[in-house]
Write a protein that holds these residues in place. Sequence first.
Motif, short mmCIF file in Angstrom:
data_model
loop_
_atom_site.label_atom_id
_atom_site.label_comp_id
_atom_site.label_asym_id
_atom_site.label_seq_id
_atom_site.Cartn_x
_atom_site.Cartn_y
_atom_site.Cartn_z
N HIS A 35 17.36 1.58 -3.51
CA HIS A 35 17.68 3.21 -3.50
C HIS A 35 16.17 3.71 -2.83
CE1 HIS A 35 13.16 4.05 -6.34
NE2 HIS A 35 14.23 3.03 -6.28
N GLN A 36 15.09 2.97 -2.59
CA GLN A 36 14.33 3.52 -1.59
C GLN A 36 14.33 4.46 -0.34
OE1 GLN A 36 14.14 0.54 -3.42
NE2 GLN A 36 12.18 -0.03 -4.91
N TYR A 37 15.30 2.53 -0.37
CA TYR A 37 15.61 2.92 1.78
C TYR A 37 16.63 4.13 2.00
CZ TYR A 37 18.47 1.22 5.66
OH TYR A 37 18.53 1.96 7.08
N ARG A 38 17.57 4.21 0.90
CA ARG A 38 18.18 5.35 0.66
C ARG A 38 17.38 6.29 1.34
NH1 ARG A 38 23.46 2.38 -3.46
NH2 ARG A 38 23.75 1.27 -1.20
N ASP A 39 16.96 6.49 -0.15
CA ASP A 39 16.18 7.58 -0.02
C ASP A 39 15.55 8.36 1.33
OD1 ASP A 39 16.95 7.66 -2.67
OD2 ASP A 39 15.53 7.50 -3.97
N PHE A 40 14.78 7.23 1.40
CA PHE A 40 14.08 7.51 2.65
C PHE A 40 14.85 7.98 4.38
CE2 PHE A 40 11.14 6.33 6.57
CZ PHE A 40 9.87 7.33 6.26
N TYR A 41 15.71 7.27 4.11
CA TYR A 41 15.78 7.34 5.33
C TYR A 41 17.51 8.02 5.23
CZ TYR A 41 13.46 4.28 7.15
OH TYR A 41 12.04 3.65 7.99
N GLY A 42 17.69 9.58 4.07
CA GLY A 42 18.29 10.38 4.04
C GLY A 42 19.55 9.74 3.62
N ASN A 43 19.97 8.12 2.71
CA ASN A 43 21.46 7.48 1.83
C ASN A 43 21.84 7.85 3.94
OD1 ASN A 43 23.31 6.35 0.43
ND2 ASN A 43 23.42 8.66 -0.09
N PRO A 44 22.31 6.87 4.26
CA PRO A 44 22.84 6.93 5.71
C PRO A 44 24.36 5.94 5.63
CG PRO A 44 21.22 5.08 5.95
CD PRO A 44 20.76 5.85 5.20
N LEU A 45 25.30 6.28 5.12
CA LEU A 45 26.53 5.95 5.35
C LEU A 45 27.29 6.37 6.66
CD1 LEU A 45 26.85 7.70 2.34
CD2 LEU A 45 26.65 5.29 2.53
N GLY A 46 28.39 5.19 7.09
CA GLY A 46 29.23 5.19 7.38
C GLY A 46 28.66 5.03 9.34
N ALA A 47 28.94 5.69 10.44
CA ALA A 47 28.25 5.99 11.72
C ALA A 47 27.28 5.05 12.02
CB ALA A 47 28.94 6.50 12.77
N ARG A 48 26.21 6.19 10.65
CA ARG A 48 24.89 6.03 10.32
C ARG A 48 24.21 4.90 10.36
NH1 ARG A 48 20.47 10.72 7.93
NH2 ARG A 48 18.67 10.46 9.04
N GLN A 49 24.74 4.33 9.26
CA GLN A 49 23.84 3.25 9.03
C GLN A 49 25.00 2.34 10.14
OE1 GLN A 49 21.56 1.94 5.93
NE2 GLN A 49 22.55 0.30 8.17
N GLY A 50 25.90 2.13 10.32
CA GLY A 50 25.86 1.43 11.62
C GLY A 50 25.38 1.12 13.01
N ALA A 51 24.97 2.63 13.37
CA ALA A 51 23.94 2.30 14.17
C ALA A 51 22.63 1.42 14.09
CB ALA A 51 23.68 4.27 14.36
N ILE A 52 21.70 2.48 12.73
CA ILE A 52 20.65 1.22 12.44
C ILE A 52 21.15 0.26 12.56
CG2 ILE A 52 19.33 0.93 10.75
CD1 ILE A 52 20.16 3.68 9.84
N THR A 53 22.21 0.03 12.27
CA THR A 53 22.26 -2.25 11.77
C THR A 53 22.86 -3.15 12.94
OG1 THR A 53 23.99 -1.97 9.94
CG2 THR A 53 23.92 -4.47 10.76
N GLY A 54 23.24 -1.57 14.26
CA GLY A 54 23.57 -2.39 15.40
C GLY A 54 22.71 -1.89 16.45
#
Length: 511
Positions: A35-54
């Motif tokens: 929850h620390q990561y999700r809270d700080f970076y605004g709970n990135p999902l879908g394309a947003r999380q994909g962009a971070i990972t990619g």
Amino acid sequence: MVRLVNVYTISAFLSLGVALIGFDISSMSGVLGTHQYRDFYGNPLGARQGAITGAMAAGSFVSALFAGSLGDRFGRKVTIQVGLLLWCIGSVVQSTSNGVAMLVAGRVISGLCIGLTASLIPTYQSEIAPHKIRGRIVSFQSLAGAMGIMIQYFIQYGCSFINSEAAFRVPWAIQAGPAVILFVGLFWFPRSPRWLASKGRWEEVLRVLARLRTANNDVNDPFVLAEYKEIEDRVRLDLLDVPSNSIRDLFSLKMRRRVFLGMAIQIWSQLTGINIMMYYIVYILESAGIRNVLLASSAQYIINVVMTIPAILWVDKWGRRPSLLIGAVSMAFWLFLIGGLLKAYGEPNPIPNQPTTWIVVDHPAVSRAILAGSCITVGSFAISWGPVSWIYQAEVVPLRVRARSVALSTASNWAFNFVLAVFVPLLLRSISWVMFFLFGSFDIAAFIHVWVAAPETKQRTLEEMDEIFEHGEQKPLWKSFTATRPTNKFDMLAKDIEMGKLIVHPQVNTF
């Protein structure tokens, strides 16, 4: 006397550069469930999380395109050190990031390191290794990558109990440690003898071979002189055959089959489905109804390490071809099984804004079966495609194009890694269980391609690859499971030198 610094210790130490990939995979995979990561970076999902990972793969793709040219010009060792400096910078930027944009920038910078090291470390390892254990030596990087994933994952898991931003900042900062150690240690390691040969530095070639092959630096050892002779003949033939080292050389009629095969093996390794399990196992286990996903995920990372060890010990006995074929079939079976279980026992997720839209509820046996299937999929990859995809690309091409060909293959790997990192979260939210059937089908396609197009290369010297690819097999590849058999030409050459039938005169700046 056994030297402390030999091809085993050099390769094992050098594999720290590949362990960095593992650190990134598990550090990103681990934070997804906190929850620390999700809270700080605004709970990135879908394309947003994909962009971070990619972002990591995007940086790796760019630098991999230049890795061959840099490795040929400045040497494998020096270029790897440059990459390690970039990794340290990227780690600092990630661990101090104040938002998604800065985090992505840090991951791109770190990716620039991976593009260089992932291209040149297997090249360097293959060029220093004796041909009979070349697969084992290059496979060290797969073990290092697996151990990097496991170690960093447990660091991340431990930090997940810190109720502050340190839960993700500390693991990202720790990643710089191994890079610093490897950067310093490389100053004491020799340059690649085959790179030295390409520069006409023949006295150094002989000294390095003697250092790597004998306990007392014996430059008159028959096996040292035999390998020196093979390298010399190959370099002379290359320079007479193609006097340049241009990009055009990569795609010449003689080279294109080998170059495209190395690229294809790397691409298939990404399409096996391993990226789903490595980066997004937390999402899969949440979809399967597993409660403590962070702890459950650790099982597959342990299996990844354990199953890489048999590959290191026996890949030169099993061969590359059988490993790839059996691995592809095994992964296809388990991915089809996971997809089938999700389809049969899953249902739409009633909770909005979740990474997965399809979940298994109140079917503990099915949940455990999906967890087991994911672990066995990872184990199947670790013992086959994991190490062999890196071995194969570095050994099928001659010296004059090796660094550039491996760089191109690695760039292909990272291009598909980027695409998958970006789109897998979207696929999990859109087609859910169908995604597993898709990647299982890719495994079947990989099996077919290897069956008809990939010859066996085990226990052949790098200089003997022309015989396999240019003179062909006695029968079509698809009629044989293992295809080529190793020859004893190198041993015969060493025996002739030992008996005085062939005299080798080391050259000084021959070319």
